[in-house]
Write an enzyme that holds these catalytic residues in place. Sequence first.
Site, PDB file in Angstrom:
ATOM      1  CG  HIS A 260      -2.089   0.918   1.064  1.00  0.00           C
ATOM      2  ND1 HIS A 260      -2.014   2.267   1.324  1.00  0.00           N
ATOM      3  CD2 HIS A 260      -3.374   0.687   0.663  1.00  0.00           C
ATOM      4  CE1 HIS A 260      -3.192   2.826   1.097  1.00  0.00           C
ATOM      5  NE2 HIS A 260      -4.035   1.883   0.693  1.00  0.00           N
ATOM      6  CG  HIS A 261       1.821   5.055  -2.836  1.00  0.00           C
ATOM      7  ND1 HIS A 261       2.897   5.673  -2.241  1.00  0.00           N
ATOM      8  CD2 HIS A 261       1.971   5.266  -4.171  1.00  0.00           C
ATOM      9  CE1 HIS A 261       3.655   6.230  -3.169  1.00  0.00           C
ATOM     10  NE2 HIS A 261       3.130   5.992  -4.349  1.00  0.00           N
ATOM     11  CB  SER A 262      -0.597   4.550   3.382  1.00  0.00           C
ATOM     12  OG  SER A 262      -0.851   3.183   3.622  1.00  0.00           O
TER      13      SER A 262
END
Length: 441
Positions: A141-143
Site C-alpha cells: 500500500h502506498h501509505s
Amino acid sequence: MAAADNAYSSHGHDERLKLSPATRIFHSLKYDSYIVAIIGFKTSIDPNLIKTGLEQTLIKHPRFSSKLVKDEGWIPSSVNLEEHVIVASIDEQIDDPDRFMEDYISHMTKTPLDFCRPLWELHILNLKTSQSEASVVFRIHHSVGDGVSLMSLLLSCTRQTSDPEKLPTLPAMNPTQKSSSATTNFNSIWQFWLAVWSAVLLVWNTVVDFVMYAATILFLKDTNTPIKGQKGCEFAVNRFVHRTVSLDDIKLIKDAMNATVNDVLVGVTQAGFSQYLNRRYGDTHGKDDKGNYLPKGIRLRARIAVNLRPVKGIQALADLMSNGTKTKWGNLYGFILLPFKIALRDDPLDYVRAAKSTVDRKKNSGGIFCTYLLNKIILKTLGIKALSIQFQSYVNKMTMALGVDPNVIPDPHQLLDDMEESLKLIKEAVLKQRLAAVEAV
C-alpha cells in the site's frame, strides 16, 4: 513544508506513528493506491527460504509490522507470514507464461488489502517467462512509503558479494581540479552574477508554476484525447505490461546531447505517445501529405514524482532504515507538472531537445515544494487518467512499465512498440549526426 512520516520507533514501546498528509491521501478510499514491484530470479524459489529472509529483514521494520488505523496512525501488530506470502498455483502447461503473468498481476488489483493487518503481501510465482525462471511480486500500500523509502529498504537488505558486511557502492565522482588565483577571481565574479541570475529565474519559474497549478485546479484541462480516461476510470482494473530496452543506448543519446537519462526518457515517451496517438486519431481525422492525423494544439500533461529528501548515494538511502535518522521514511515527494509536446517531428532529436529544455526549467523552480502541500487538491483535480509509466534501470537494462485502463488503451503493447521504435530512431539520428561530424573533419 509539512513534516514527513516518522520512520522508526523502538518496537518494544507502544508508540504510534503519526500519518503525514500524503499518507492520509493514500489512505482515503478514492485514492486507495498500491505499489506493485516484480523481481525476477534465475532459479526457482523456495517459499520457506523467502519467509525466513522476511523474518530477518522486512518485518523488522515498523511499517511492515504495523496496521494502519484511520485517525490513529500506525499501530504495532503481529505478522502471520502465511497471510502475507502467497504461493501461486500454476498449471505447468501454460501456453503463454508472459500473458499469464500480466493477467495475474492485473487480477491482484481487483482485491484491496486487508486493513486489519500490515498492508503488504508477496506473491511467489515459480513460472518461467521470457525474462526469468521465477518471480516474486510485491504489493504494498502506498501509505507505507514512496519509491525512495522502498528502495532504501531493498538496499539495506543487500551486501557486497566480496564482503557480506558492507553495503554495495557506487563509483565516486571525479574531484574538480583547482584553478589558478587569477582564474579563481574571474570565476568568483562570474559565479556571483550567475547566482543572482539563477535566483531571479528561480523566483520567476516558481511563480509561473504556481500560476499553472492554480489554473489547472480552476479551469485548465487537458485535451480530450483517446488516451484520456473519463470520470470513474481511476477505479478500473489496470493492466500492467513492460518492455526492457538497452540502457547503453539511452546513455549514448544522453552523452551526445549533453542531457540526462531522464531527459532522454521524457523525449522517448513524447515521441512514442505522438506515434501512438497519431495512429489512434487516424480513424477519425483527415490525412495530410505526411500521414499526420494529429490535431493541432493538443494539451497533454504528465505528473512526474520528485523525491524531496536530500539523499545522495546508496549509503544515504540505506540510512533511511536506521533508527533516529534525520532523513525520514514515508511519503515525502512533490511533482513536476510537465507538458508533453505531441507532434510528429522530422528530426527525432527534437523530442529530446524539447524535453531537456522543459525539464531544465522545471528543475530551477520551487514549485515542486508547493505541490507537496497541494497534493490533495491537485490529485482531486487531475487524478490519474488511465495511464501510469515507470522506468527502472538495472545494470545495463532499462525497463519501461505501463499501467493502463484497458477500456481506454486496449493495446498497451503497441504503445510500448512505439516507445521502443522511437528510442531506436533517436539513437540512429545520433549515430548519423556523429558520422556526419566525422566526415566533415
